[in-house]
Design a protein around this motif. Structure first.
Motif, PDB file in Angstrom:
ATOM      1  N   SER A 174       1.020  -1.244  -0.216  1.00 40.16           N
ATOM      2  CA  SER A 174       0.384  -0.242  -0.219  1.00 40.16           C
ATOM      3  C   SER A 174       0.430   1.186  -0.257  1.00 40.16           C
ATOM      4  O   SER A 174       2.001   1.367  -0.197  1.00 40.16           O
ATOM      5  CB  SER A 174      -1.059  -0.189   1.459  1.00 40.16           C
TER       6      SER A 174
ATOM      7  N   GLU B  55       0.399   3.819   2.447  1.00 43.21           N
ATOM      8  CA  GLU B  55       0.780   3.824   3.968  1.00 43.21           C
ATOM      9  C   GLU B  55       2.106   3.285   3.759  1.00 43.21           C
ATOM     10  O   GLU B  55       2.940   3.505   4.088  1.00 43.21           O
ATOM     11  CB  GLU B  55       0.097   3.551   4.215  1.00 43.21           C
TER      12      GLU B  55
ATOM     13  N   GLN C 171      -5.360  -7.313   6.884  1.00 42.05           N
ATOM     14  CA  GLN C 171      -4.266  -5.915   7.433  1.00 42.05           C
ATOM     15  C   GLN C 171      -3.342  -7.206   8.472  1.00 42.05           C
ATOM     16  O   GLN C 171      -2.879  -6.179   8.736  1.00 42.05           O
ATOM     17  CB  GLN C 171      -5.089  -5.076   8.103  1.00 42.05           C
TER      18      GLN C 171
ATOM     19  N   MET D 113       0.160  -5.221   4.613  1.00 44.91           N
ATOM     20  CA  MET D 113      -0.365  -3.868   4.058  1.00 44.91           C
ATOM     21  C   MET D 113      -0.214  -3.465   2.084  1.00 44.91           C
ATOM     22  O   MET D 113       0.514  -3.446   2.199  1.00 44.91           O
ATOM     23  CB  MET D 113       0.802  -2.556   4.612  1.00 44.91           C
TER      24      MET D 113
ATOM     25  N   THR E 137     -11.928  -2.498  12.810  1.00 44.14           N
ATOM     26  CA  THR E 137     -12.048  -1.096  13.681  1.00 44.14           C
ATOM     27  C   THR E 137     -10.306  -0.705  14.218  1.00 44.14           C
ATOM     28  O   THR E 137     -10.733   0.886  14.120  1.00 44.14           O
ATOM     29  CB  THR E 137     -13.016  -1.341  14.747  1.00 44.14           C
ATOM     30  N   ILE E 138      -9.656  -1.319  13.400  1.00 41.35           N
ATOM     31  CA  ILE E 138      -8.197  -0.499  13.558  1.00 41.35           C
ATOM     32  C   ILE E 138      -7.307  -0.181  12.438  1.00 41.35           C
ATOM     33  O   ILE E 138      -7.585  -0.956  11.983  1.00 41.35           O
ATOM     34  CB  ILE E 138      -7.951  -1.288  14.969  1.00 41.35           C
ATOM     35  N   SER E 139      -6.339   0.073  12.136  1.00 40.38           N
ATOM     36  CA  SER E 139      -6.465   0.702  11.416  1.00 40.38           C
ATOM     37  C   SER E 139      -4.765  -0.284  10.944  1.00 40.38           C
ATOM     38  O   SER E 139      -4.523  -1.757  11.625  1.00 40.38           O
ATOM     39  CB  SER E 139      -4.840   2.095  11.498  1.00 40.38           C
ATOM     40  N   ALA E 140      -4.008   0.002   9.731  1.00 47.89           N
ATOM     41  CA  ALA E 140      -3.693  -0.995   9.382  1.00 47.89           C
ATOM     42  C   ALA E 140      -1.806  -1.684  10.347  1.00 47.89           C
ATOM     43  O   ALA E 140      -1.574  -2.502  10.702  1.00 47.89           O
ATOM     44  CB  ALA E 140      -3.284  -1.170   8.360  1.00 47.89           C
ATOM     45  N   VAL E 141      -1.701   0.421  10.256  1.00 45.64           N
ATOM     46  CA  VAL E 141      -0.390  -0.120  11.107  1.00 45.64           C
ATOM     47  C   VAL E 141      -0.550  -0.758  13.044  1.00 45.64           C
ATOM     48  O   VAL E 141       0.064  -1.142  13.095  1.00 45.64           O
ATOM     49  CB  VAL E 141      -0.206   1.035  11.951  1.00 45.64           C
ATOM     50  N   GLU E 142      -2.187  -0.320  13.504  1.00 49.02           N
ATOM     51  CA  GLU E 142      -2.298  -0.747  14.625  1.00 49.02           C
ATOM     52  C   GLU E 142      -2.610  -2.505  14.550  1.00 49.02           C
ATOM     53  O   GLU E 142      -1.211  -3.127  15.491  1.00 49.02           O
ATOM     54  CB  GLU E 142      -3.245  -0.431  15.014  1.00 49.02           C
ATOM     55  N   GLN E 143      -2.885  -2.539  13.048  1.00 47.28           N
ATOM     56  CA  GLN E 143      -3.277  -4.254  13.793  1.00 47.28           C
ATOM     57  C   GLN E 143      -1.609  -4.779  13.220  1.00 47.28           C
ATOM     58  O   GLN E 143      -1.288  -5.769  14.091  1.00 47.28           O
ATOM     59  CB  GLN E 143      -3.637  -4.862  12.140  1.00 47.28           C
TER      60      GLN E 143
END
Length: 241
Positions: A34, A36, A207, A210, A221-227
């Motif tokens: 991605s 990101e 996730q 990425m 419900t969480i961001s890719a980085v959080e996961q």
């Protein structure tokens, strides 16, 4: 009759060629890293050894642990670069091999090539995401390994690891629409009793890498980085045991 038979063979050959071309085209339509991820990792600086991406700490920082990570079906290895880089920052060497036709099931034994080359690694873990984890489990069933890491994955029906003595970590996600909780629960009978199972709250299937959204997946419900950070933390804690 002979002409009819030959005509039938020709039709079958043409159909087979068309099917092969269609499969090849489909397999080459991959999920890439991605935008990101590309902002977080300098992909052009990642080392490449025999078509594998290699994330290796400096000699003084290495902890002797190596992870060979098999990508999910049609997912480019670079999509796991953030995860690999975070493990590397903690002393772990991570190798992400390129898979034939982007399917790990076509290259289940590729980990052996890197175990040979990186002889300074003391402890080898093989793992994978989704279909990559299926292939990694196949490898672990037939080779000596020091651990099996399953990311949204599980052993196939034909892979029995109930008697395995090596550690196993199975990470799943709450909103995974492709590897469901039922899939993970059913896989427990094919894994040793000491296997660890951890569900990432708020996470989904895509996730674990990425590479953006994936058809059929649930909404995280969480961001890719959080996961990714949750996966890294779980992995490091498991490796430290």
């Amino acid at each position: 009759m002979k002409k009819l038979f030959m005509r039938g063979l020709l039709v079958m050959a043409v159909v087979s060629v068309i099917a092969a071309i269609a499969f090849y085209s489909w397999a080459m339509a991959t999920y890439g890293p991605s935008e990101e991820l590309q902002q977080l990792v300098q992909l052009d600086e990642v080392a490449v050894v025999d078509d594998a991406l290699v994330f290796e700490p400096g000699e003084a920082a290495r902890n002797g642990i190596g992870v060979v990570l098999y990508p999910g079906a049609k997912v480019e290895g670079a999509a796991y670069s953030y995860y690999a880089q975070q493990l590397m920052n903690e002393g772990v060497t991570v190798i992400i091999p390129a898979m034939r036709l982007n399917f790990a099931l076509f290259s289940p034994n590729v980990a052996a090539d890197y175990v040979e080359q990186f002889a300074h690694i003391d402890r080898w873990v093989v793992g994978g995401h989704s279909l990559g984890g299926v292939a990694a489990a196949m490898y672990a069933a037939e080779h000596e390994v020091d651990g099996l890491l399953l990311l949204a994955s599980y052993p196939s029906d034909g892979t029995n690891l109930r008697e395995a003595t090596f550690p196993v970590l199975s990470l799943s996600a709450e909103y995974d629409g492709l590897t469901t909780r039922a899939d993970i629960d059913a896989s427990k009978e094919r894994l040793p009793k000491h296997a660890m199972f951890v569900e990432i709250a708020g996470g989904n299937h895509a996730q674990f890498g990425m590479y953006g959204a994936q058809k059929g997946d649930g909404a995280a419900t969480i961001s890719a980085v959080e996961q990714q950070e949750a996966i890294v933390t779980c992995t490091l804690e498991w490796l430290a045991q």
